[in-house]
Design a protein around this motif. Structure first.
Motif, short mmCIF file in Angstrom:
data_model
loop_
_atom_site.label_atom_id
_atom_site.label_comp_id
_atom_site.label_asym_id
_atom_site.label_seq_id
_atom_site.Cartn_x
_atom_site.Cartn_y
_atom_site.Cartn_z
N HIS A 106 0.86 -1.19 0.00
CA HIS A 106 0.00 0.00 0.00
C HIS A 106 0.90 1.24 0.00
O HIS A 106 1.91 1.28 0.71
CB HIS A 106 -0.89 0.00 1.24
N PRO A 107 0.55 2.26 -0.79
CA PRO A 107 1.39 3.47 -0.83
C PRO A 107 1.66 4.08 0.54
O PRO A 107 2.76 4.58 0.78
CB PRO A 107 0.58 4.42 -1.72
N ALA A 108 0.68 4.03 1.44
CA ALA A 108 0.88 4.61 2.77
C ALA A 108 1.94 3.84 3.55
O ALA A 108 2.74 4.43 4.29
CB ALA A 108 -0.44 4.61 3.54
N ASP A 109 1.98 2.51 3.38
CA ASP A 109 2.99 1.70 4.06
C ASP A 109 4.38 2.02 3.52
O ASP A 109 5.36 2.08 4.28
CB ASP A 109 2.69 0.21 3.88
N GLU A 111 5.36 4.85 2.20
CA GLU A 111 5.76 6.18 2.71
C GLU A 111 6.24 6.07 4.15
O GLU A 111 7.23 6.70 4.54
CB GLU A 111 4.58 7.14 2.62
N ALA A 112 5.54 5.26 4.96
CA ALA A 112 5.94 5.10 6.37
C ALA A 112 7.31 4.45 6.50
O ALA A 112 8.04 4.72 7.46
CB ALA A 112 4.89 4.27 7.10
N GLU A 142 -1.22 4.23 -8.31
CA GLU A 142 -2.14 4.94 -7.42
C GLU A 142 -2.55 4.08 -6.24
O GLU A 142 -2.70 4.56 -5.12
CB GLU A 142 -3.39 5.38 -8.19
N ARG A 143 -2.78 2.78 -6.49
CA ARG A 143 -3.33 1.91 -5.45
C ARG A 143 -2.33 0.90 -4.90
O ARG A 143 -2.56 0.32 -3.85
CB ARG A 143 -4.56 1.17 -5.99
N TRP A 217 11.32 4.77 13.08
CA TRP A 217 10.43 5.27 12.03
C TRP A 217 9.40 6.28 12.56
O TRP A 217 8.48 6.64 11.85
CB TRP A 217 9.70 4.10 11.37
#
Length: 218
Positions: A106-109, A111-112, A142-143, A217
């Motif tokens: 997932h893009p959010a993961d 980035e984290a 995107e996804r 992190w």
């Protein structure tokens, strides 16, 4: 179709918005139909890159003058956690050759974790410690964000049979899953796919790195 060509076609269709957001049984049917239609009708997606173009992209990315991430503490911690995961992808009896790991994140993961570049750096560091001649790929949609690392060394002749057997096993599993989709059966009944299993292994390594360095992190 060769794996790299198939992967590039899926990425192109995803970027063009042709694939469904939900890949349940019905979504897999729709995705397969869209991929087949795009192959039959040139033009709806951008041309899929060739293997040589992918290699050229890899060379360009890895040789660009950017700050080195190999000594970033997050990179070191993640690579240490990934090392046994990468070792486990090598076929049994192949002498440590032929390993590969693909994770769809997932893009959010991503980035984290510090971004695609840091993840690829961690993959390279772990793979090189195993003696691999390594190539990595990172693609952000995107996804989903795809990250891939694999050993491109030519294996000695004594390991050829083990590698061939593993290749045939993976091909048989892929064909079985394709047949299930074409036969209108839910692929979920077959359990996690190879990429899903590898993605979960990658995430387990991430959880281990986070547990060992809880403030790194933050």
């Amino acid at each position: 179709m060769a794996y790299q060509k198939a992967l590039a076609h899926v990425i192109a269709c995803s970027e063009a918005g042709l694939l469904p957001a939900r890949l349940d049984g019905e979504g897999m049917d729709k995705a397969l139909a869209a991929l087949q239609q795009a192959l039959r009708a040139p033009g709806p997606t951008k041309p899929a890159p060739t293997v040589s173009e992918l290699k050229a992209t890899e060379v360009t990315t890895t040789t660009a003058k950017k700050p080195s991430l190999s000594k970033d503490p997050r990179c070191v911690a993640l690579s240490d956690a990934l090392k046994p995961i990468l070792a486990g992808t090598c076929p049994e009896g192949a002498g440590g050759y032929g390993g590969a790991l693909q994770a769809n994140l997932h893009p959010a993961d991503v980035e984290a974790l510090g971004g695609v570049a840091l993840i690829r750096a961690a993959m390279r560091r772990a793979a090189r410690q195993l003696g691999w001649r390594v190539q990595t790929l990172g693609h952000a949609g995107e996804r989903v964000v795809l990250v891939l690392v694999h050993d491109i060394r030519e294996a000695p002749a004594q390991f050829a049979d083990a590698l061939k057997e593993e290749h045939m096993r993976r091909a048989a599993e892929m064909n079985e899953r394709i047949s299930a989709v074409m036969g209108k059966k839910s692929p979920t009944a077959m359990g996690p796919s190879p990429v899903e299993r590898q993605t979960e292994a990658f995430l387990q390594a991430v959880r281990s790195a986070f547990a060992a360095h809880p403030t790194m992190w933050s």
